[in-house]
Each structure stands twice: as C-alpha cells, then as structure tokens.
Design a protein around this motif. Sequence first.
Motif, mmCIF file in Angstrom:
data_model
loop_
_atom_site.group_PDB
_atom_site.id
_atom_site.type_symbol
_atom_site.label_atom_id
_atom_site.label_comp_id
_atom_site.label_asym_id
_atom_site.label_seq_id
_atom_site.Cartn_x
_atom_site.Cartn_y
_atom_site.Cartn_z
ATOM 1 N N LEU A 178 0.878 -1.159 0.000
ATOM 2 C CA LEU A 178 0.000 0.000 0.000
ATOM 3 C C LEU A 178 0.918 1.211 0.000
ATOM 4 O O LEU A 178 1.884 1.271 0.761
ATOM 5 N N ILE A 179 0.633 2.159 -0.904
ATOM 6 C CA ILE A 179 1.416 3.391 -0.979
ATOM 7 C C ILE A 179 0.443 4.563 -0.864
ATOM 8 O O ILE A 179 -0.771 4.385 -1.036
ATOM 9 N N PRO A 180 0.948 5.762 -0.593
ATOM 10 C CA PRO A 180 0.037 6.897 -0.410
ATOM 11 C C PRO A 180 -0.951 7.101 -1.563
ATOM 12 O O PRO A 180 -2.111 7.454 -1.333
ATOM 13 N N ALA A 181 -0.533 6.860 -2.796
ATOM 14 C CA ALA A 181 -1.427 7.049 -3.949
ATOM 15 C C ALA A 181 -2.622 6.091 -3.922
ATOM 16 O O ALA A 181 -3.621 6.348 -4.591
ATOM 17 N N ASP A 182 -2.530 5.008 -3.153
ATOM 18 C CA ASP A 182 -3.629 4.034 -3.071
ATOM 19 C C ASP A 182 -4.747 4.490 -2.142
ATOM 20 O O ASP A 182 -5.830 3.912 -2.158
ATOM 21 N N LEU A 183 -4.470 5.472 -1.295
ATOM 22 C CA LEU A 183 -5.452 5.879 -0.288
ATOM 23 C C LEU A 183 -6.589 6.692 -0.886
ATOM 24 O O LEU A 183 -6.450 7.362 -1.847
#
Length: 183
Positions: A178-183
């Motif tokens: 999970l990376i910030p762009a997935d949030l």
Amino acid sequence: MSDVFPERVLHAGSITLRPFSADDVEDNRTACADEVVQRWIPLPRPYTVEASVDWCTKTAHTLRESGDGIHFAISDPADGRLLGAVGLKRTDWHELVSEVGYWIAPWARGRGIAAQATRALGHWLLTEQGFERLELKAAVGNIPSRKTAIKAGLHREGILRKAGRLHAGRVDVVLYSLIPADL
C-alpha cells in the motif's frame, strides 16, 4: 522524524487499536495457542502464560521503543476485550517502509476485523507518519490472510520464493503493498 513510533490509540469503526496490557494476557494466550494462528505465525509452541505475559507487558512495548515497529491489541471498544493483533515490524526509517502483520482470535473471526485494522494502521502510517510504503507478506497457502490483504486495499505484487518461515519450514509468500497514492 524520530526513529520510534509514538504510542497511540487508533479508533476505526467497530474496533480500537491500543497498546497491549496485562489485562490481555489470558485472551492473548488463548488466541496465540489456537491452531490456525500457530499454523501461519511461528509463535512459541506451546504458547504459554509466561510467553503471553512477556508479550503483553514487555516485548510488544520494547519493539516499539527499539524502532522496529509498533504492535496494537485490536479490541472491542465496548468492553476492551482482545479481538486480535495488528502491528508493524521490520521498519526501515531511512526508506520509510514497514511491514504489517496480524492475527485474529477465534472468537472474532469472520467479521472483517483484520482488514479494518490493517486499513486503519496503513492510513495512519502513510498519512500521519509520512511513510512511503506498507508491505504485507502472506504465505501462499494462507488464503484468509491473502483475502484480508486485498480487502484492506493492498495490491498484490508477486511471489517471493522461500521468503517466509513457519513451524512447517520455509514457504513462498505473496507480497502486497500500500502506498500513499492508493489511499
């Protein structure tokens, strides 16, 4: 940023993520001795009261203080009962990457608690703590954990050969992130 996570309590819908305490010892011992937990997590076997006391009152807290990660008791906000655990480990403070792991007590399974806890912890890590990546490694054969990873919003990246160790020996694991762009 310091290289230690702050002690925190996180509220996520029907669960609370809080530090372990002596009040968790018996439920933690029962859950960690469960055959499903023992199959997929290389915890001490047999899982004794002494091991549970050590985890709940010392080791879980020492791991946070050492910078390795942070470990939360997943609890019912109504009565505080332990439902499971979710935590970060193998934290790389330079690269801003940490690995999540979890287990759910037999009396709390089938309610989506692990996914809810993982989502809450991932959001906290990537937003409030400014991390770049959350990883999860699940044994190829651990279908419930793999389903939880997807339900929590993590993305499957591939298989790491013989990258996991269980009581039964080395196993291939599926890597999720999970990376910030997935949030």
